[in-house]
Motif scaffolding. Structure first.
Motif, short mmCIF file in Angstrom:
data_model
loop_
_atom_site.label_atom_id
_atom_site.label_comp_id
_atom_site.label_asym_id
_atom_site.label_seq_id
_atom_site.Cartn_x
_atom_site.Cartn_y
_atom_site.Cartn_z
N GLU A 86 28.61 29.52 -28.65
CA GLU A 86 28.83 30.03 -27.49
C GLU A 86 29.76 30.76 -27.48
O GLU A 86 29.74 32.24 -26.66
CB GLU A 86 27.96 28.95 -26.75
N ALA A 104 30.09 33.53 -30.22
CA ALA A 104 28.70 34.49 -29.61
C ALA A 104 29.85 35.67 -28.31
O ALA A 104 29.83 36.94 -28.40
CB ALA A 104 27.60 34.20 -29.37
N VAL A 154 22.30 34.70 -27.16
CA VAL A 154 22.98 33.27 -28.19
C VAL A 154 21.68 32.94 -27.08
O VAL A 154 22.03 33.00 -25.40
CB VAL A 154 24.71 32.91 -27.31
N LYS A 208 21.71 36.36 -23.63
CA LYS A 208 21.81 35.18 -22.91
C LYS A 208 20.14 34.48 -23.25
O LYS A 208 20.11 35.34 -21.83
CB LYS A 208 22.50 35.25 -22.14
#
Length: 277
Positions: free
Chosen positions: A161, A164, A180, A235
């Motif tokens: 995470e 990203a 992500v 996301k």
């Protein structure tokens, strides 16, 4: 009829031979994408490529090997002349108390789930920059909700995470989007094998509030991820109840919200220790 943005896009996927990777690859090819299927497991890759037809090509890929990643990217470029998206999806899991899990196993989770993501993204980045394309990485709810027994997996996915988020800022001026993906408990062997064989894992899972322990069909998340690859989403959190964990992440490690996990940790340890004796 509206044009599907996936039509004609060339997408390289690691961890494509099963689980979320193969289920999403099916949806992508159905929607007109050209998918390069990367995985270590050649027979499963060949079987999937045969099923999916002309818009899918298999390539044996070891994400822990930078040269293998570079070769997979070159294969995609040779086949299609371009690369529109790289999805670093390959992942493994190990469950158990940190000092009871074999050291090589713990390190292997980091090598595949974090360093492997870097290796593939790094290899594919020049081509994706050229196409002003999309980089996607599979993280997990575990990147922000850190359950006991998942120290390696949580550490790796938290790193994914962060990678990203950092890369998204680096590449914005070059027209590249970075996404992500945070799936929860999905009906894949990574989850179901633990449910079927590890009492300690079941203790942890059953300690969660009911909405957070549900195991979701892989086909459901595949549809969501195919849409994310189409729209180049920043996301994804799925199932959506995971957004509550995401919002509460600063508080999840506090004694109040971690009380359930701390309460069951001794039983988990005993069950795990008994199983490996």
């Amino acid at each position: 009829m509206s044009h599907d943005p996936l039509t004609g896009r060339v997408i390289l996927i690691s961890g494509a031979a099963g689980g979320i990777g193969s289920a999403t690859a099916r949806r992508l090819t159905q929607r007109g994408a050209k998918v390069v299927l990367g995985d270590l497991h050649a027979p499963a890759l060949d079987e999937l490529a045969t099923e999916l037809g002309a818009n899918a090509q298999p390539v044996v890929l070891d994400v822990t090997d930078p040269e293998s990643c570079a070769a997979a990217v070159q294969f995609a470029l040779t086949q299609h002349g371009r690369l529109d998206a790289v999805w670093a999806n390959a992942g493994i899991s190990a469950f158990g108390p940190l000092e009871l899990v074999e050291q090589d196993t713990w390190r292997r989770v980091i090598a595949v789930n974090l360093v492997g993501v870097y290796n593939l993204v790094r290899a594919g980045l020049p081509a994706v920059i050229d196409s002003q394309g999309y980089v996607a990485m599979t993280a997990s709810w575990a990147s922000f909700a850190h359950s006991p027994g998942h120290s390696a997996y949580a550490a790796a996915k938290a790193g994914v995470e962060a990678l990203a988020n950092s890369l998204r800022s680096e590449l914005a001026h070059q027209g590249v989007r970075v996404g992500v993906f945070h799936p929860g408990w999905i009906d894949t062997p990574m989850v179901t094998n633990k449910i079927d064989s590890q009492p300690a894992f079941n203790v942890m899972l059953n300690s969660l509030p009911k909405p957070l322990r549900k195991v979701t069909a892989v086909e459901d998340v595949a549809e969501i991820l195919a849409d994310a690859l189409a729209t180049r989403t920043d996301k994804v959190v799925y199932p959506r109840v995971g957004w509550a964990l995401h919002a509460l992440r600063p508080l999840l490690a506090t004694p109040l919200l971690a009380s359930r996990s701390r309460k069951v940790a001794p039983l988990m340890r005993r069950l795990y220790a008994q199983q490996i004796e």
